[in-house]
Design a protein around this motif. Structure first.
Motif, short mmCIF file in Angstrom:
data_model
loop_
_atom_site.label_atom_id
_atom_site.label_comp_id
_atom_site.label_asym_id
_atom_site.label_seq_id
_atom_site.Cartn_x
_atom_site.Cartn_y
_atom_site.Cartn_z
N LEU A 136 119.06 113.02 26.50
CA LEU A 136 119.74 113.16 25.21
C LEU A 136 118.79 113.70 24.14
O LEU A 136 119.17 114.55 23.34
CB LEU A 136 120.29 111.79 24.75
CG LEU A 136 121.58 111.29 25.39
CD1 LEU A 136 121.86 109.86 24.96
CD2 LEU A 136 122.76 112.19 25.02
N THR A 137 117.57 113.19 24.16
CA THR A 137 116.57 113.64 23.19
C THR A 137 116.26 115.12 23.37
O THR A 137 116.19 115.89 22.40
CB THR A 137 115.28 112.81 23.34
OG1 THR A 137 115.60 111.43 23.24
CG2 THR A 137 114.27 113.17 22.27
N GLN A 138 116.07 115.52 24.63
CA GLN A 138 115.76 116.92 24.94
C GLN A 138 116.91 117.82 24.51
O GLN A 138 116.70 118.90 23.93
CB GLN A 138 115.51 117.06 26.45
CG GLN A 138 115.03 118.43 26.90
CD GLN A 138 113.58 118.68 26.54
OE1 GLN A 138 112.76 117.81 26.58
NE2 GLN A 138 113.27 119.92 26.15
N PHE A 139 118.13 117.37 24.77
CA PHE A 139 119.31 118.16 24.44
C PHE A 139 119.50 118.26 22.92
O PHE A 139 119.87 119.31 22.39
CB PHE A 139 120.56 117.54 25.09
CG PHE A 139 121.83 118.28 24.79
CD1 PHE A 139 122.13 119.46 25.45
CD2 PHE A 139 122.73 117.78 23.85
CE1 PHE A 139 123.31 120.15 25.17
CE2 PHE A 139 123.91 118.46 23.56
CZ PHE A 139 124.19 119.65 24.23
N ALA A 140 119.24 117.15 22.21
CA ALA A 140 119.49 117.10 20.77
C ALA A 140 118.48 117.89 19.96
O ALA A 140 118.83 118.57 18.99
CB ALA A 140 119.51 115.65 20.29
#
Length: 355
Positions: free
Chosen positions: A154-158
């Protein structure tokens, strides 16, 4: 000359803190075993424990007293120590890896993920044949690690990269979602089984025994070895990932190993005691204030002080409204929540340049 003085002062300070940590652990264990409805002197407690460990007959009192001390009190105290040590060590690893004092198994979402796996096993009454009694901790560790992967994804995507602030935010969001899912499971649980799950969710080391301690030890040893052996890598990553890469470190591999070690410790702790919040947040932060940022010192001290702290928190939980007993998770939350809020405000003010 000045550098030599600073080094000597730092070494002496760490030696004193190390001695204090060992004394703190010893005193907390003895006090944890000493306090109870049945009065037993400290020398007799020591005789019982040494006698049980060595097989010698040192205690000449009643067998019922020996059973109370060894089977009920000491097993509970040791379980609290291992759980506290595991959560504190995992918290120190997360904080060092992410360079954020707000990181711990609870805020990252690992504790919530491990709780979900454990609650599902309890709800369904499952036991995987080839795992047996290890079903609960193995599933808790697996779901905890899976939650961590989701948080990182999620962090990488956000944000396109693993920024520390976004990891914390993603962990809190995912923890909230998992809490809702656990609430759904509780709503579907038959009334006669709800109390068991609810009490477990609040975190407790009561009504456990040596079986739970033995269950915890393999995961504690494995997770502890992984993290303690990577203190140099944590120190290097404190200078920034780019500096770590220039030093020749395989940052992704080392990060993954440290995260796995922390997840093993968290999953093992959650499996035997339920989710206990704020231990991995408060203790490593306090240790860093006393020792500095060197993980060679921070990691073992966090482990020792965290173990002793949870023993005393459990003592408070079982005596503050005696003869009734509070879940230990309630006590750690009451102590940790204000500290978490203070850290959050301090971090915000630092970024604004007001501190």
């Amino acid at each position: 000359m000045e550098n030599s003085f600073i080094r000597t002062f730092s070494n002496n300070r760490n030696k004193l803190l190390g001695l204090f940590s060992l004394i703190f652990v010893f005193v907390s264990l003895i006090v944890g075993v000493f306090v109870g409805a049945v009065s037993v002197t400290v020398p007799d407690i020591i005789k019982i424990i040494i006698g049980k460990v060595t097989g010698l007959s040192l205690f000449q009192g009643e067998a019922s007293t020996e059973m109370i001390i060894w089977e009920i009190r000491f097993s509970r105290v040791m379980l609290a120590f291992f759980v506290g040590a595991a959560l504190s060590l995992a918290g120190a690893a997360f904080q060092g890896l992410l360079q954020n004092p707000l990181a711990d198994p609870y805020t990252i979402g690992v504790s919530s993920g491990a709780s979900l796996g454990a609650v599902i096993i309890i709800f369904l009454g499952l036991q995987i044949p080839f795992l047996g009694d290890f079903t609960l901790p193995v599933v808790a560790i697996t779901t905890g690690m899976f939650t961590l992967l989701i948080v990182l994804s999620l962090t990488q995507f956000a944000s396109g990269r693993l920024t520390n602030e976004t990891i914390i935010l993603a962990g809190i969001i995912l923890s909230s979602f998992i809490s809702a899912f656990v609430s759904l499971i509780i709503a579907l649980t038959p009334k006669e089984d709800i109390s068991q799950i609810l009490y477990w969710i609040m975190g407790s080391v009561s009504m456990r025994g040596w079986g739970h301690v033995k269950l915890m030890i393999p995961f504690f040893v494995l997770g502890t070895l992984i993290i303690l052996l990577h203190y140099r890598e944590l120190n290097t990553m404190a200078l920034g990932e780019q500096s770590a890469r220039f030093s020749g470190m395989d940052v992704k591999k080392k990060k993954a190993l440290i995260l796995v070690g922390a997840a093993i410790l968290t999953g093992g702790a959650v499996a035997v005691s339920g989710p206990i919040g704020f231990v991995g947040l408060v203790i490593p932060h306090l240790v860093r204030l006393l020792t500095g940022a060197n993980h060679r010192v921070v990691l073992p001290f966090s482990m020792l002080i965290g173990g002793g702290y949870l023993v005393l928190a459990d003592l408070l939980a079982r005596t503050i409204i005696s003869p009734k007993e509070l879940p230990i998770g309630v006590v750690t939350a009451l102590i940790g929540s204000p500290i978490f809020a203070a850290l959050l405000i301090k971090n915000r003010l630092k970024k604004r340049g007001e501190l």
